[in-house]
Design an enzyme around this catalytic site. Structure first.
Site, PDB file in Angstrom:
ATOM      1  N   ARG A  72       0.819  -1.281  -0.165  1.00  0.00           N
ATOM      2  CA  ARG A  72      -0.141  -0.118   0.143  1.00  0.00           C
ATOM      3  C   ARG A  72       0.946   1.207  -0.086  1.00  0.00           C
ATOM      4  NH1 ARG A  72      -2.925  -4.060   2.601  1.00  0.00           N
ATOM      5  NH2 ARG A  72      -1.618  -3.215   4.873  1.00  0.00           N
ATOM      6  N   GLU A 116       5.273 -10.589  15.693  1.00  0.00           N
ATOM      7  CA  GLU A 116       4.724 -11.018  17.040  1.00  0.00           C
ATOM      8  C   GLU A 116       5.129 -12.514  16.760  1.00  0.00           C
ATOM      9  OE1 GLU A 116       0.622 -10.983  19.359  1.00  0.00           O
ATOM     10  OE2 GLU A 116       0.655 -10.455  17.284  1.00  0.00           O
TER      11      GLU A 116
END
Ligand code: AMP
Length: 177
Positions: free
Chosen positions: A64, A101
């Protein structure tokens, strides 16, 4: 959500709960770029900020960051450099790994895409933890170029990405607390 001045884009960013996995509130920017006025407004705002920095190239982070980075580069009259996920760029690359994560991710840039001393802004749609942006800055700096700032449409301020990028000027058009 706070912002300086009323941006049309602020009414168009769409919250999508549980995407791409449960517990994530995804900020969908596609309604912003579908709207000509909003896309133009975001492009001009980011370009206005970058122009004052004497930017000589715009680096956009896949995917993006490409959508906003290329029109900002055009507006500034400079070239656009794509920074992509591992294995996507066809020519000689340098790579940086960063922690997620769970697991790691790797980003790459073409080794000949920037030159020493060149002033660069790095553009992405959204700043979350700052891991992607920090790895992107390392790539740009390994080529000898100078990161004069990071431009984002959205900042998730509660994730403290700015702390990871404390050495840099961060410009986000919309910030969510
Ligand atoms: P980070 O490395 O944590 O700052 O993550 C930034 C990257 O992940 C950007 O390229 C964003 O497009 C994407 N991202 C992370 N969290 C979100 C979210 N809640 N909504 C939309 N995109 C996100």
């Amino acid at each position: 959500m706070s912002e300086t001045g009323e941006l049309k884009a602020s009414r168009l960013v769409r919250d999508v709960p549980d995407f791409p996995k449960p517990g994530i509130l995804f900020k969908d920017i596609t309604p912003v770029v579908q709207d000509y006025e909003a896309l133009k407004e975001v492009t001009l705002k980011l370009a206005e900020w970058a122009r004052e920095k004497g930017v000589e190239a715009v680096v956009g982070i896949e995917a993006r960051g490409f959508i906003f980075g290329a029109p900002v580069a055009l507006e500034l009259g400079v070239g656009f450099v794509p920074l992509r996920k591992l294995g996507k760029l066809p020519y000689n690359c340098i790579a940086e790994e960063y922690a997620l994560e769970y697991g790691t991710n790797t980003v790459e840039i073409h080794s000949d895409s920037l030159h020493p001393g060149q002033k660069v802004v790095i553009i992405d749609d959204l700043l979350a933890t700052g891991g992607t942006a920090a790895a992107s800055a390392r790539l740009v700096e390994r080529l000898g170029a100078v990161v004069v700032g990071f431009g984002f449409l959205v900042e998730l301020a509660f994730l403290d990405g700015r702390k990871v990028l404390s050495a840099y000027d961060i410009h986000a058009l919309l910030s969510y607390d």
